[in-house]
Enzyme design. Sequence first.
Site, short mmCIF file in Angstrom:
data_model
loop_
_atom_site.label_atom_id
_atom_site.label_comp_id
_atom_site.label_asym_id
_atom_site.label_seq_id
_atom_site.Cartn_x
_atom_site.Cartn_y
_atom_site.Cartn_z
N PRO A 59 0.81 -1.23 0.00
CA PRO A 59 0.00 0.00 0.00
C PRO A 59 0.83 1.27 0.00
CG PRO A 59 -0.97 -1.61 1.48
CD PRO A 59 0.35 -2.18 1.03
N CYS A 60 0.40 2.25 -0.80
CA CYS A 60 1.18 3.49 -0.95
C CYS A 60 0.72 4.65 -0.06
CB CYS A 60 1.16 3.95 -2.41
SG CYS A 60 -0.49 4.35 -3.05
#
Length: 424
Positions: free
Chosen positions: A77-78
């Site tokens: 996840p960014c």
Amino acid sequence: MTDLQAVEICAGAGGQALGLERAGFGHALAVELDMHAVATLRKNRPDWDVRQGDVADPEVWKPEKFSGMDLIAGGVPCPPFTIAGKQLGATDERDLFAWAVRLAERAKPKALLLENVRGLSANRFAAYRQNVLDTLQSAGYVAQWKLLHAADFGVPQLRPRFVLVALRPEYAEYFTWPEPLAAKRPTVGEALCDLMAARGWEGARSWAEKANDIAPTIVGGSKKHGGADLGPTRAKAAWAKLGVDALGVSDQAPEPGWKPAQGKPGPKLTVEMVARIQGWKPEDEWVFEGRKTSTYRQVGNAFPPPVAEAVGRSIARALRQEGPRTELVETTEVVHDPVYKLLRGVERPIGVDQIISRLEKTGQHMSEPEVERHIAHLEHDFVIHRVKRSSGALSYRLGEFKAFVGQEGHQRHELFSLNQAKIS
């Protein structure tokens, strides 16, 4: 040819997996949290072992059972690192980067590939990156970071991604980063003209000639925010210059006689068009499962297959020990954050004046405000112990890394449980 095997974590809708497959990797396992993305993976690759759930949950998979795998890859996840977000880093319940790095210790793959947003390359995360490199070096890997631009690999989109590749030394000496393609960057118009004309819109060719540049970065968004949308205000303005209405996504291409409404720059894109801009090709015949918002999110959050393919081919050549050998990076140590590196090497608290003095002995010069700024950044991701000296000045000692790396009592478990419905 898929003579090499990979495990894909946070697999999403398969952008990275498809690129790696093109590069010669079969898939022993793919793990993904989102039910719609899982359905997409199973639809397109029914022979894969695809598992749904939290990738850090031992009930979903046990990394040790895949020990010695050729490659572990993932687009974790960014949001913990994105400039548009709060940049919570190690304290964000969605942060799995540090946990994924520890897979090198647990599963001992020949290679590790992790990608994330450009924000991870910022000064704010210098110590975080340093911790990653130190962890991998201790585990016996040679690791490198590089910022890659999707447009350099035939994708009609800006999309910079910060990529980490780590290999065992016997393979690392054969690894080189992929070179940008020499061909002219494809424009949005060139990529989408056939799709815009698919239902007979007479204006498709004229529109394509005006859409003569690459697209801004596609923003997939998260479950926390609205429906399908092509991005923030600045991105919408860039889309408008390309003749695209970025306020939402259309169900279908324009029909014969279609004209934009008053004040609109042109037609909206469909999810299929967005997928083309992300690097999916017609011959992939990739089907996205779910309704429009879900499929758009899957596409928008993907790692473009052509970029994954280019990096995957470089890793595959290294694993086959093909090509010329190069000098290992570990022979010239990379320092992302000298203050972190210094504090990591001392057992007793030291003051800012001592930090400045010790850095000067290594040829590095920092002012007091610069050191204090480094410490402030450090405190986001690490515990910093402060001790007041007799003079009243503070001394500092580096404590534990706050990131989740698998600890049973970590706050990530509770936060993840509370926010799971909103995590994507």
